[in-house]
Design a protein around this motif. Structure first.
Motif, PDB file in Angstrom:
ATOM      1  N   ILE A 142       0.903  -1.053   0.114  1.00  0.00           N
ATOM      2  CA  ILE A 142       0.066  -0.136  -0.146  1.00  0.00           C
ATOM      3  C   ILE A 142       0.773   1.283  -0.124  1.00  0.00           C
ATOM      4  CG2 ILE A 142      -0.452   0.207   2.686  1.00  0.00           C
ATOM      5  CD1 ILE A 142      -3.271   0.757   1.903  1.00  0.00           C
ATOM      6  N   ARG A 188       0.439  -6.789  -6.203  1.00  0.00           N
ATOM      7  CA  ARG A 188      -0.916  -6.300  -6.404  1.00  0.00           C
ATOM      8  C   ARG A 188      -1.110  -7.674  -7.209  1.00  0.00           C
ATOM      9  NH1 ARG A 188      -5.225  -2.493  -5.182  1.00  0.00           N
ATOM     10  NH2 ARG A 188      -6.617  -3.236  -6.876  1.00  0.00           N
ATOM     11  N   HIS A 194       5.023  -1.860  -6.792  1.00  0.00           N
ATOM     12  CA  HIS A 194       3.610  -1.904  -6.161  1.00  0.00           C
ATOM     13  C   HIS A 194       3.000  -3.056  -7.003  1.00  0.00           C
ATOM     14  CE1 HIS A 194      -0.835  -1.395  -6.756  1.00  0.00           C
ATOM     15  NE2 HIS A 194      -0.481  -1.251  -5.292  1.00  0.00           N
ATOM     16  N   ARG A 248      -0.283  11.649  -0.119  1.00  0.00           N
ATOM     17  CA  ARG A 248       0.442  11.679  -1.379  1.00  0.00           C
ATOM     18  C   ARG A 248       1.407  12.626  -1.416  1.00  0.00           C
ATOM     19  NH1 ARG A 248      -2.460   7.412  -1.259  1.00  0.00           N
ATOM     20  NH2 ARG A 248      -3.679   6.505  -3.126  1.00  0.00           N
ATOM     21  N   GLY A 265      -7.949  -5.065   6.082  1.00  0.00           N
ATOM     22  CA  GLY A 265      -9.397  -5.561   5.998  1.00  0.00           C
ATOM     23  C   GLY A 265      -9.959  -5.588   7.572  1.00  0.00           C
ATOM     24  N   ALA A 295      -4.981   7.872   5.176  1.00  0.00           N
ATOM     25  CA  ALA A 295      -4.838   6.988   4.210  1.00  0.00           C
ATOM     26  C   ALA A 295      -4.298   7.345   2.952  1.00  0.00           C
ATOM     27  CB  ALA A 295      -5.870   5.847   4.290  1.00  0.00           C
ATOM     28  N   PHE A 296      -5.016   8.507   2.686  1.00  0.00           N
ATOM     29  CA  PHE A 296      -4.895   9.074   1.410  1.00  0.00           C
ATOM     30  C   PHE A 296      -3.688  10.222   1.363  1.00  0.00           C
ATOM     31  CE2 PHE A 296      -9.847   8.227   0.913  1.00  0.00           C
ATOM     32  CZ  PHE A 296      -9.225   7.191   0.154  1.00  0.00           C
ATOM     33  N   THR A 337     -11.197  -1.292   9.244  1.00  0.00           N
ATOM     34  CA  THR A 337     -12.112  -0.772   8.181  1.00  0.00           C
ATOM     35  C   THR A 337     -13.574  -1.450   8.506  1.00  0.00           C
ATOM     36  OG1 THR A 337     -11.017  -2.219   6.581  1.00  0.00           O
ATOM     37  CG2 THR A 337     -10.582   0.034   6.616  1.00  0.00           C
ATOM     38  N   HIS A 339      -4.153   1.865  -6.297  1.00  0.00           N
ATOM     39  CA  HIS A 339      -4.039   1.448  -4.768  1.00  0.00           C
ATOM     40  C   HIS A 339      -5.775   1.166  -4.388  1.00  0.00           C
ATOM     41  CE1 HIS A 339      -0.006   1.821  -3.691  1.00  0.00           C
ATOM     42  NE2 HIS A 339      -0.010   3.070  -4.525  1.00  0.00           N
ATOM     43  N   ALA A 368     -14.770   5.668  -1.450  1.00  0.00           N
ATOM     44  CA  ALA A 368     -14.677   5.154  -0.061  1.00  0.00           C
ATOM     45  C   ALA A 368     -13.482   3.869   0.073  1.00  0.00           C
ATOM     46  CB  ALA A 368     -15.895   4.651   0.425  1.00  0.00           C
ATOM     47  N   CYS A 398      -9.028  -0.256  -3.127  1.00  0.00           N
ATOM     48  CA  CYS A 398      -8.966  -1.210  -2.072  1.00  0.00           C
ATOM     49  C   CYS A 398      -9.139  -2.753  -2.875  1.00  0.00           C
ATOM     50  CB  CYS A 398     -10.277  -1.159  -1.594  1.00  0.00           C
ATOM     51  SG  CYS A 398     -10.301  -2.562  -0.174  1.00  0.00           S
TER      52      CYS A 398
HETATM   53  C1  HEM Z   1     -15.344  -1.461   4.720  1.00  0.00           C
HETATM   54  C2  HEM Z   1     -14.137  -1.762   4.375  1.00  0.00           C
HETATM   55  C3  HEM Z   1     -12.960  -1.380   3.758  1.00  0.00           C
HETATM   56  C4  HEM Z   1     -12.667  -0.197   3.406  1.00  0.00           C
HETATM   57  C5  HEM Z   1     -13.643   1.219   3.680  1.00  0.00           C
HETATM   58  C6  HEM Z   1     -11.318  -0.086   2.656  1.00  0.00           C
HETATM   59  C7  HEM Z   1     -10.655   1.223   2.094  1.00  0.00           C
HETATM   60  C8  HEM Z   1      -9.647   1.108   1.514  1.00  0.00           C
HETATM   61  C9  HEM Z   1      -8.961   2.448   0.958  1.00  0.00           C
HETATM   62  C10 HEM Z   1      -9.768   3.770   0.922  1.00  0.00           C
HETATM   63  C11 HEM Z   1      -7.832   1.989   0.255  1.00  0.00           C
HETATM   64  C12 HEM Z   1      -6.989   2.684  -0.423  1.00  0.00           C
HETATM   65  C13 HEM Z   1      -5.905   3.456   0.296  1.00  0.00           C
HETATM   66  C14 HEM Z   1      -5.054   4.428  -0.662  1.00  0.00           C
HETATM   67  O1  HEM Z   1      -5.227   4.760  -1.659  1.00  0.00           O
HETATM   68  O2  HEM Z   1      -3.930   4.312  -0.123  1.00  0.00           O
HETATM   69  C15 HEM Z   1      -7.542   0.593   0.445  1.00  0.00           C
HETATM   70  C16 HEM Z   1      -6.803  -0.020   0.184  1.00  0.00           C
HETATM   71  C17 HEM Z   1      -6.340  -1.714   0.206  1.00  0.00           C
HETATM   72  N1  HEM Z   1      -7.411  -2.387   1.082  1.00  0.00           N
HETATM   73 FE1  HEM Z   1      -9.228  -1.981   1.812  1.00  0.00          FE
HETATM   74  N2  HEM Z   1     -10.783  -1.261   2.498  1.00  0.00           N
HETATM   75  C18 HEM Z   1     -11.721  -2.144   3.251  1.00  0.00           C
HETATM   76  C19 HEM Z   1     -11.901  -3.425   3.515  1.00  0.00           C
HETATM   77  C20 HEM Z   1     -10.577  -4.260   3.156  1.00  0.00           C
HETATM   78  C21 HEM Z   1     -10.546  -5.615   3.061  1.00  0.00           C
HETATM   79  C22 HEM Z   1     -11.540  -6.559   3.760  1.00  0.00           C
HETATM   80  C23 HEM Z   1      -9.422  -6.070   2.796  1.00  0.00           C
HETATM   81  C24 HEM Z   1      -8.669  -7.444   2.656  1.00  0.00           C
HETATM   82  C25 HEM Z   1      -8.712  -8.424   3.194  1.00  0.00           C
HETATM   83  C26 HEM Z   1      -8.636  -5.071   2.206  1.00  0.00           C
HETATM   84  C27 HEM Z   1      -7.435  -4.750   1.682  1.00  0.00           C
HETATM   85  C28 HEM Z   1      -6.726  -3.725   1.244  1.00  0.00           C
HETATM   86  C29 HEM Z   1      -5.568  -3.601   0.585  1.00  0.00           C
HETATM   87  C30 HEM Z   1      -4.496  -4.756   0.570  1.00  0.00           C
HETATM   88  C31 HEM Z   1      -5.107  -2.246   0.076  1.00  0.00           C
HETATM   89  C32 HEM Z   1      -3.915  -1.761  -0.536  1.00  0.00           C
HETATM   90  C33 HEM Z   1      -4.297  -2.068  -2.098  1.00  0.00           C
HETATM   91  C34 HEM Z   1      -2.926  -1.493  -2.947  1.00  0.00           C
HETATM   92  O3  HEM Z   1      -2.283  -0.582  -2.368  1.00  0.00           O
HETATM   93  O4  HEM Z   1      -2.849  -1.967  -4.120  1.00  0.00           O
HETATM   94  N3  HEM Z   1      -9.520  -3.921   2.539  1.00  0.00           N
HETATM   95  N4  HEM Z   1      -8.768   0.169   1.395  1.00  0.00           N
END
Ligand code: HEM
Length: 400
Positions: A92, A103, A99, A291, A238, A288-289, A241, A347, A341, A349
């Motif tokens: 992330i 991914r 990255h 940059r 995961g 989280a955002f 959130t 990146h 969201a 989710c």
């Molecule tokens: C309501 C639940 C969730 C919300 C609101 C959420 C939100 C987000 C957001 C906003 C990002 C982007 C962050 C960025 O741009 O820097 C993100 C990335 C990510 N999320 Fe989620 N997430 C949720 C659930 C999950 C679940 C269940 C998993 C996995 C089990 C997960 C795994 C990831 C991963 C691995 C990234 C990084 C992706 C990357 O950098 O390529 N998230 N999430």
């Protein structure tokens, strides 16, 4: 006008009121933080431009990254080295092309088809948690009894954590995420989880099975430390959130009986409702955002120079009246899927299909099995989490 930042939420159903004023002023607003000035992105179109743009880095090592601007003193080289070691495999925080190496390996694990296969397990876990709540009487606290437990058990299932280790795993993740007043307890629990995952990877490495971890090992593309880091990231990203979203979403539906009635009459609307709940609450906001611009560029008519830090206000972008009609209204019938969201761009989710499945199954089952569910305190008495990276409530007492 000088802006104060960060600003706290004052209501569980709305972003900080200042966001609306900033969004009206401009798509990009400059704020002064202890470690320097940073741009805040307030509107949806510009948020998407930043989150998907080239010439933008998310890596905290990139000069000018705003992560450090919150502290008056930059971290020492030792602190940086310790953080770098801890973050191995946390893709992330990496930019393309590095990255993409991570991914690409994980995308097949989170397809819609794979999530379909996980649904019966999520349903079983949900039912067991509700059985426990019902067995204990006619009241419960939703964050503890439901929100925190559900994603932790689902992730155990996804990662293949052995059944006998689940209790340890669950208690540590709960400690790591719910110890609001004692960061040391939370940090110690995080270290224990990391050690546990290290042991799990070591145990599985000689004979990888046909599950997520086994397949990652068999790919031969990741080192031991990267594997531990990747599964740690999956767990952390995961867990909190989803753990925060589920009780907040349940509360919102209890406070909007007309919307809940629509869903009861039209269960096919649940997926749409889940996206509206994600937009409405935007539990992941600016932290989280984070940059930084790696080249000069224009964003929303504003010149942003190389090395200038940027925070995208996700909670503001998701209430942008240019993109959503009546943005402060909670409306399960609106098509809100263009929200940020889950972020946007490279990146975005990785676990969004899993999160949607968890939320839909958890909420639908909760209201089906406990039709008389009600909150027992007024909104002003619901304790909100403070400055953490992910918004949520500390407790939602309910009865039926
Ligand atoms: C309501 C639940 C969730 C919300 C609101 C959420 C939100 C987000 C957001 C906003 C990002 C982007 C962050 C960025 O741009 O820097 C993100 C990335 C990510 N999320 Fe989620 N997430 C949720 C659930 C999950 C679940 C269940 C998993 C996995 C089990 C997960 C795994 C990831 C991963 C691995 C990234 C990084 C992706 C990357 O950098 O390529 N998230 N999430």
């Amino acid at each position: 006008m000088a802006q104060t930042f960060p600003v706290q939420r004052t209501c569980p159903f709305a972003p900080p009121p200042e966001y609306e004023r900033m969004r009206e002023d401009a798509p990009l607003v400059r704020v002064s933080l202890p470690g320097g000035d940073v741009w805040l992105v307030t509107r949806l179109a510009e948020a998407k431009q930043v989150l998907s743009g080239t010439g933008i880095s998310t890596n905290p090592e990139t000069p000018g990254h705003p992560h450090w601007a919150l502290q008056p003193e930059p971290p020492t080289p030792e602190e940086r080295a310790a953080m770098r070691a801890f973050a191995i495999g946390h893709f992330i925080d990496l930019d393309p092309p590095e990255h993409g190496r991570f991914r690409r390996l994980l995308i097949p694990e989170f397809t819609v088809r794979r999530m379909k296969e996980l649904r019966p397990g999520i349903q079983r876990i949900t039912d067991e948690l509700i059985d426990d709540m019902l067995a204990k009487g006619d009241e419960a606290e939703l964050v503890e009894a439901f929100g925190l437990a559900l994603p932790s058990l689902v992730i155990c299932q996804l990662l293949g954590v052995p059944y006998e280790d689940r209790e340890f795993f669950q208690s540590r993740t709960r400690q790591a995420l719910s110890n609001f007043d004692d960061p040391d307890v939370s940090r110690a629990a995080m270290m224990e989880i990391r050690e546990f995952l290290d042991g799990l990877v070591t145990k599985v490495e000689p004979q990888p099975g046909d599950d997520l971890l086994g397949r990652l090992i068999q790919s031969g593309q990741l080192t031991h430390d990267e594997l531990v880091g990747v599964i740690f990231l999956l767990l952390v990203a995961g867990h909190e959130t989803t753990a925060n979203m589920v009780p907040l979403a349940a509360l919102t539906l209890m406070r909007h009986p007309d919307q809940l009635a629509t869903l009861r009459a039209n269960p096919d609307k649940w997926p749409m409702a889940v996206d509206e709940l994600l937009r409405y609450h935007s539990v992941v906001d600016w932290v989280a955002f984070d940059r930084v611009a790696t080249e000069d560029q224009e964003i929303g008519g504003q010149l942003v120079r190389k090395g200038e830090g940027i925070f995208v206000l996700g909670a503001s972008a998701n209430r942008d009246e240019r993109a959503f009609e009546r943005p402060d209204e909670f409306d399960v019938g609106r098509g809100a899927r263009h929200h940020v969201a889950f972020g946007y761009g490279v990146h975005q989710c990785l676990g969004q299909n899993l999160a949607r499945a968890e939320m839909e199954i958890a909420l639908r089952t909760l209201f089906e099995r406990i039709p008389g569910l009600r909150v027992t305190v007024p909104d002003e008495e619901l304790p909100m989490k403070g400055d953490g990276p992910i918004f949520g409530l500390k407790a939602v007492p309910v009865a039926w």
